[in-house]
Design an enzyme around this catalytic site. Structure first.
Site, PDB file in Angstrom:
ATOM      1  N   ASP A  16       0.816  -1.222   0.000  1.00 45.94           N
ATOM      2  CA  ASP A  16       0.000   0.000   0.000  1.00 45.94           C
ATOM      3  C   ASP A  16       0.848   1.271   0.000  1.00 45.94           C
ATOM      4  O   ASP A  16       0.460   2.288   0.577  1.00 45.94           O
ATOM      5  CB  ASP A  16      -0.971   0.010   1.200  1.00 45.94           C
ATOM      6  N   LYS A  75       1.797   2.247  -5.070  1.00 46.66           N
ATOM      7  CA  LYS A  75       2.375   1.752  -6.326  1.00 46.66           C
ATOM      8  C   LYS A  75       1.444   2.065  -7.494  1.00 46.66           C
ATOM      9  O   LYS A  75       1.880   2.426  -8.581  1.00 46.66           O
ATOM     10  CB  LYS A  75       2.589   0.228  -6.250  1.00 46.66           C
ATOM     11  N   GLY A  76       0.116   1.893  -7.220  1.00 44.38           N
ATOM     12  CA  GLY A  76      -0.878   2.103  -8.283  1.00 44.38           C
ATOM     13  C   GLY A  76      -0.774   3.501  -8.866  1.00 44.38           C
ATOM     14  O   GLY A  76      -0.836   3.689 -10.079  1.00 44.38           O
ATOM     15  N   LYS A  77      -0.574   4.492  -8.023  1.00 38.72           N
ATOM     16  CA  LYS A  77      -0.476   5.877  -8.518  1.00 38.72           C
ATOM     17  C   LYS A  77       0.744   6.029  -9.437  1.00 38.72           C
ATOM     18  O   LYS A  77       0.666   6.646 -10.487  1.00 38.72           O
ATOM     19  CB  LYS A  77      -0.410   6.877  -7.343  1.00 38.72           C
ATOM     20  N   GLY A 114      -4.565  -4.319  -3.670  1.00 40.42           N
ATOM     21  CA  GLY A 114      -5.586  -3.284  -3.878  1.00 40.42           C
ATOM     22  C   GLY A 114      -4.854  -2.031  -4.307  1.00 40.42           C
ATOM     23  O   GLY A 114      -4.136  -1.440  -3.509  1.00 40.42           O
ATOM     24  N   HIS A 115      -4.948  -1.681  -5.584  1.00 41.84           N
ATOM     25  CA  HIS A 115      -4.211  -0.535  -6.119  1.00 41.84           C
ATOM     26  C   HIS A 115      -5.209   0.541  -6.522  1.00 41.84           C
ATOM     27  O   HIS A 115      -6.120   0.298  -7.304  1.00 41.84           O
ATOM     28  CB  HIS A 115      -3.351  -0.966  -7.318  1.00 41.84           C
ATOM     29  N   THR A 125      -5.638 -11.794   3.756  1.00 42.60           N
ATOM     30  CA  THR A 125      -6.788 -11.106   3.165  1.00 42.60           C
ATOM     31  C   THR A 125      -7.960 -12.064   2.931  1.00 42.60           C
ATOM     32  O   THR A 125      -9.022 -11.630   2.498  1.00 42.60           O
ATOM     33  CB  THR A 125      -6.399 -10.475   1.813  1.00 42.60           C
ATOM     34  N   GLN A 169       1.765  -6.235  -3.492  1.00 38.71           N
ATOM     35  CA  GLN A 169       2.299  -6.336  -2.129  1.00 38.71           C
ATOM     36  C   GLN A 169       3.599  -5.525  -2.012  1.00 38.71           C
ATOM     37  O   GLN A 169       4.016  -4.895  -2.966  1.00 38.71           O
ATOM     38  CB  GLN A 169       2.549  -7.797  -1.713  1.00 38.71           C
ATOM     39  N   THR A 198      -7.689  -1.578   1.173  1.00 38.27           N
ATOM     40  CA  THR A 198      -8.529  -1.491  -0.031  1.00 38.27           C
ATOM     41  C   THR A 198      -9.326  -2.781  -0.210  1.00 38.27           C
ATOM     42  O   THR A 198     -10.465  -2.761  -0.653  1.00 38.27           O
ATOM     43  CB  THR A 198      -7.621  -1.297  -1.279  1.00 38.27           C
ATOM     44  N   GLY A 219      -0.770  14.002  -2.628  1.00 37.99           N
ATOM     45  CA  GLY A 219      -2.215  13.776  -2.672  1.00 37.99           C
ATOM     46  C   GLY A 219      -2.483  12.623  -3.616  1.00 37.99           C
ATOM     47  O   GLY A 219      -1.617  12.256  -4.413  1.00 37.99           O
TER      48      GLY A 219
HETATM   49  P1  GDP Z   1      -0.805   0.337  -3.558  1.00 37.45           P
HETATM   50  O1  GDP Z   1      -1.396  -0.939  -3.077  1.00 37.45           O
HETATM   51  O2  GDP Z   1       0.661   0.404  -3.318  1.00 37.45           O
HETATM   52  O3  GDP Z   1      -1.150   0.674  -4.989  1.00 37.45           O
HETATM   53  O4  GDP Z   1      -1.440   1.501  -2.647  1.00 37.45           O
HETATM   54  P2  GDP Z   1      -2.984   1.641  -2.243  1.00 37.45           P
HETATM   55  O5  GDP Z   1      -3.712   2.156  -3.432  1.00 37.45           O
HETATM   56  O6  GDP Z   1      -3.491   0.425  -1.583  1.00 37.45           O
HETATM   57  O7  GDP Z   1      -2.869   2.726  -1.094  1.00 37.45           O
HETATM   58  C1  GDP Z   1      -2.409   4.015  -1.321  1.00 37.45           C
HETATM   59  C2  GDP Z   1      -3.546   4.992  -0.953  1.00 37.45           C
HETATM   60  O8  GDP Z   1      -3.031   6.292  -0.846  1.00 37.45           O
HETATM   61  C3  GDP Z   1      -4.627   5.074  -2.018  1.00 37.45           C
HETATM   62  O9  GDP Z   1      -5.856   5.314  -1.393  1.00 37.45           O
HETATM   63  C4  GDP Z   1      -4.211   6.273  -2.852  1.00 37.45           C
HETATM   64  O10 GDP Z   1      -5.311   6.908  -3.517  1.00 37.45           O
HETATM   65  C5  GDP Z   1      -3.654   7.179  -1.783  1.00 37.45           C
HETATM   66  N1  GDP Z   1      -2.575   8.077  -2.193  1.00 37.45           N
HETATM   67  C6  GDP Z   1      -1.631   7.897  -3.142  1.00 37.45           C
HETATM   68  N2  GDP Z   1      -0.733   8.893  -3.128  1.00 37.45           N
HETATM   69  C7  GDP Z   1      -1.133   9.741  -2.148  1.00 37.45           C
HETATM   70  C8  GDP Z   1      -0.588  10.939  -1.604  1.00 37.45           C
HETATM   71  O11 GDP Z   1       0.449  11.438  -2.001  1.00 37.45           O
HETATM   72  N3  GDP Z   1      -1.286  11.524  -0.576  1.00 37.45           N
HETATM   73  C9  GDP Z   1      -2.434  11.003  -0.081  1.00 37.45           C
HETATM   74  N4  GDP Z   1      -3.042  11.647   0.912  1.00 37.45           N
HETATM   75  N5  GDP Z   1      -2.962   9.843  -0.541  1.00 37.45           N
HETATM   76  C10 GDP Z   1      -2.302   9.228  -1.555  1.00 37.45           C
HETATM   77  P1  IMO Z   2      -0.916  -4.200  -2.216  1.00 39.55           P
HETATM   78  O1  IMO Z   2      -0.536  -4.737  -3.578  1.00 39.55           O
HETATM   79  C1  IMO Z   2      -0.901  -4.704   2.122  1.00 39.55           C
HETATM   80  C2  IMO Z   2      -0.861  -8.830   3.617  1.00 39.55           C
HETATM   81  C3  IMO Z   2      -2.075  -9.316   4.380  1.00 39.55           C
HETATM   82  C4  IMO Z   2      -1.408 -10.298   5.340  1.00 39.55           C
HETATM   83  C5  IMO Z   2      -0.314 -10.923   4.487  1.00 39.55           C
HETATM   84  C6  IMO Z   2      -0.689 -12.261   3.866  1.00 39.55           C
HETATM   85  O2  IMO Z   2      -2.187  -3.457  -2.215  1.00 39.55           O
HETATM   86  O3  IMO Z   2       0.234  -3.482  -1.606  1.00 39.55           O
HETATM   87  P2  IMO Z   2      -2.337 -12.918   1.881  1.00 39.55           P
HETATM   88  O4  IMO Z   2      -3.801 -12.690   1.693  1.00 39.55           O
HETATM   89  O5  IMO Z   2      -1.487 -12.312   0.813  1.00 39.55           O
HETATM   90  O6  IMO Z   2      -1.999 -14.353   2.111  1.00 39.55           O
HETATM   91  O7  IMO Z   2      -1.978 -12.170   3.271  1.00 39.55           O
HETATM   92  O8  IMO Z   2      -0.052  -9.993   3.447  1.00 39.55           O
HETATM   93  N1  IMO Z   2      -1.132  -8.288   2.253  1.00 39.55           N
HETATM   94  C7  IMO Z   2      -1.098  -6.982   1.958  1.00 39.55           C
HETATM   95  N2  IMO Z   2      -0.904  -5.900   2.750  1.00 39.55           N
HETATM   96  N3  IMO Z   2      -1.056  -4.556   0.785  1.00 39.55           N
HETATM   97  C8  IMO Z   2      -1.208  -5.625  -0.024  1.00 39.55           C
HETATM   98  O9  IMO Z   2      -1.220  -5.531  -1.368  1.00 39.55           O
HETATM   99  C9  IMO Z   2      -1.282  -6.914   0.566  1.00 39.55           C
HETATM  100  N4  IMO Z   2      -1.463  -8.159   0.081  1.00 39.55           N
HETATM  101  C10 IMO Z   2      -1.356  -8.987   1.126  1.00 39.55           C
HETATM  102  O10 IMO Z   2      -2.722  -8.263   5.059  1.00 39.55           O
HETATM  103  O11 IMO Z   2      -0.757  -9.604   6.381  1.00 39.55           O
HETATM  104 MG    MG Z   3      -2.856  -1.602  -1.773  1.00 43.86          MG
END
Ligand code: GDP
Ligand code: IMO
Ligand code: MG
Length: 433
Positions: free
Chosen positions: A13, A16-18, A40-41, A127, A227, A305, A421
């Site tokens: 989290d 990466k998605g951004k 969850g991206h 998850t 991840q 997410t 943001g």
């Molecule tokens: P990923 O799994 O690495 O793609 O990240 P996630 O999407 O799960 O979590 C990142 C969260 O932070 C998302 O809700 C994005 O919309 C949000 N986000 C990304 N960049 C920024 C930032 O610079 N500031 C803030 N406040 N939120 C951000």
């Molecule tokens: P993104 O791609 C954050 C965590 C779970 C748990 C562990 C094992 O959005 O960064 P699993 O279901 O994979 O067997 O769970 O890994 N986990 C994540 N935590 N972001 C993720 O993906 C994750 N994918 C799995 O919460 O601790």
């Molecule tokens: Mg994520």
């Protein structure tokens, strides 16, 4: 030839998605190589928010071909749900989405097996998407089913008739006295999955050829890790990890593209640290409902997410991210969610650990050792200003600039992007792209 990888250097989290969305358009392919719908991206374009779990973020861009590589585990209903949601939002997915026929398939019994295991004292805090049991079957070889097999009805039925009764016995045994487990019927599962197969068929192919032929033709590939590196099954905080290789080491095996083609590795970090699920987290801010941890969680909207669980929040851990920067071979870092830290008087960065009275700057990836480490902090001044409208590094408050510079120094890598943001526009480009 150009192959880039976007990889998270924490526990997931990192946003990466951004980053993938920002640079995806400079590539011909965006490829997922690991994990499944545990990811969850999130991508934000103005008032439009996209959340993708299984499809590569590149799927949002019609000029890019998105590829789900063989290293991914695919839950077909989720694949179709995401394709349908994109179509409903005006993003049609056709030939520009390919999925490997070698990718392993998640079945409902994988989720049941995981749910039963998670109720034991060996819980990881997963998850609940059946990721671990599906990879177990893949590597165990006798119980795994690959996507290509879904396209052969007679063969699929025979495989399921052999596997499902065994799975029922395993799940019953895991549940033990708790009972209450559902019995799966091989024919029912088969009929359901043959339905999905018809919709999946146009996307299924040997994507290793697609990508290697693309490279020969001079196409550019962006690899999107799922991840974070600290959840990598080999180098992460074992056993509190996921069941795949989230580090770029997973690219070769998970896509069929040899590592020698990788030319740029972008490590993504949050300006602080989060973690979902169980496992050690030395810099965790477990400081109650009025504490800084809860404040960051609220402002940063730190809720998973996929599962909606509150993410655990802590200070930036430079020991951990220096370790993952080393393992990933990162050339640069992007510092995300810096805006979330506005308004704090002081900020802390963990620069070393103390273990048994000794200071160390290396990361012990065994969870049972890491949980005995206490962080050694450096304290930096905070800033009051709102950063969400800043677009140039020169307009950042001095304390914010110094904070980013310190992270860069500690990880020994240049910072190419600072994010202030969720929106695409809320991005400060420092160098390169
Ligand atoms: P990923 O799994 O690495 O793609 O990240 P996630 O999407 O799960 O979590 C990142 C969260 O932070 C998302 O809700 C994005 O919309 C949000 N986000 C990304 N960049 C920024 C930032 O610079 N500031 C803030 N406040 N939120 C951000
Ligand atoms: P993104 O791609 C954050 C965590 C779970 C748990 C562990 C094992 O959005 O960064 P699993 O279901 O994979 O067997 O769970 O890994 N986990 C994540 N935590 N972001 C993720 O993906 C994750 N994918 C799995 O919460 O601790
Ligand atoms: Mg994520």
């Amino acid at each position: 030839m150009s192959c880039t990888c976007v990889v998270g250097l924490q526990w997931g989290d990192e946003a990466k998605g951004k980053i993938v969305d920002l640079i995806g358009g400079d590539h011909d392919f965006v490829v997922r190589y690991n994990g499944g719908n545990n990811a969850g991206h999130t991508v934000v374009w103005g008032d439009r928010i996209f959340k993708l779990s299984l499809l590569p973020t590149g799927t949002l861009n019609p000029n890019v071909t998105s590829v789900i590589g063989n290293g991914v585990v695919v839950y077909p209903p989720q694949f179709l749900k995401e394709v349908d949601a994109l179509a409903a939002g005006g993003i049609s997915v056709g030939k520009n989405l390919a999925v490997s026929d070698h990718a392993h398939v998640i079945f409902p019994y994988h989720m049941a097996e995981e749910s039963a295991t998670e109720k034991t004292d060996s819980s990881i805090g997963t998850t609940g998407r059946g990721i671990g049991p599906c990879y177990q079957d893949k590597f165990g070889r006798t119980g795994g089913i690959r996507l290509g097999e879904l396209l052969h009805p007679k063969h699929l039925r025979e495989r399921l008739q052999s596997i499902v009764p065994r799975k029922n016995r395993v799940i019953r045994a895991l549940a033990g006295d708790a009972g209450g487990v559902k019995e799966f019927d091989a024919d029912q599962v088969c009929d359901e999955y043959l339905g999905y197969a018809e919709r999946l068929r146009p996307h299924v192919q040997d994507t290793a050829y697609l990508l290697n032929d693309g490279l020969k033709a001079g196409k550019r590939i962006l690899f999107e890790a799922a991840q974070g590196s600290l959840l990598d099954v080999d180098h992460g905080t074992y056993p509190y990890v996921t069941s795949s290789h989230s580090l770029p080491s997973g690219i070769w095996s998970g896509s069929g593209v040899p590592a020698k083609h990788l030319t740029r590795i972008i490590g993504v970090v949050k300006a602080y640290t989060t973690r979902v699920g169980r496992g050690p987290f030395p810099t965790e801010l477990a400081d109650g409902p009025e504490g800084i941890g809860e404040r960051i969680r609220k402002i940063g909207r730190e809720y998973g997410t996929v599962t909606g669980r509150p993410r655990r929040v802590g200070w930036f851990d430079a020991v951990a991210s220096r370790y993952t920067a080393m393992l990933s071979g990162a050339d640069e870092i992007t510092v995300m969610l810096l805006d979330v830290l506005s308004g704090l008087d002081e900020l802390r960065i963990c620069v070393a650990y103390e273990l048994d009275g000794q200071r160390r700057t290396t990361f012990p990836s065994d969870a049972f050792v890491l949980e005995r480490c206490t962080p050694v902090y450096e304290t930096l001044p905070g800033w009051k200003e709102d950063l969400t409208k800043v677009r140039k590094a020169a307009d950042l408050p001095v304390a914010a600039r110094k904070y980013v510079e310190r992270i860069s120094e500690l990880i020994a890598l240049p910072v190419s992007v600072v994010s202030v943001g969720p929106d695409r526009a809320q991005t400060i480009m420092l160098q390169g792209k």
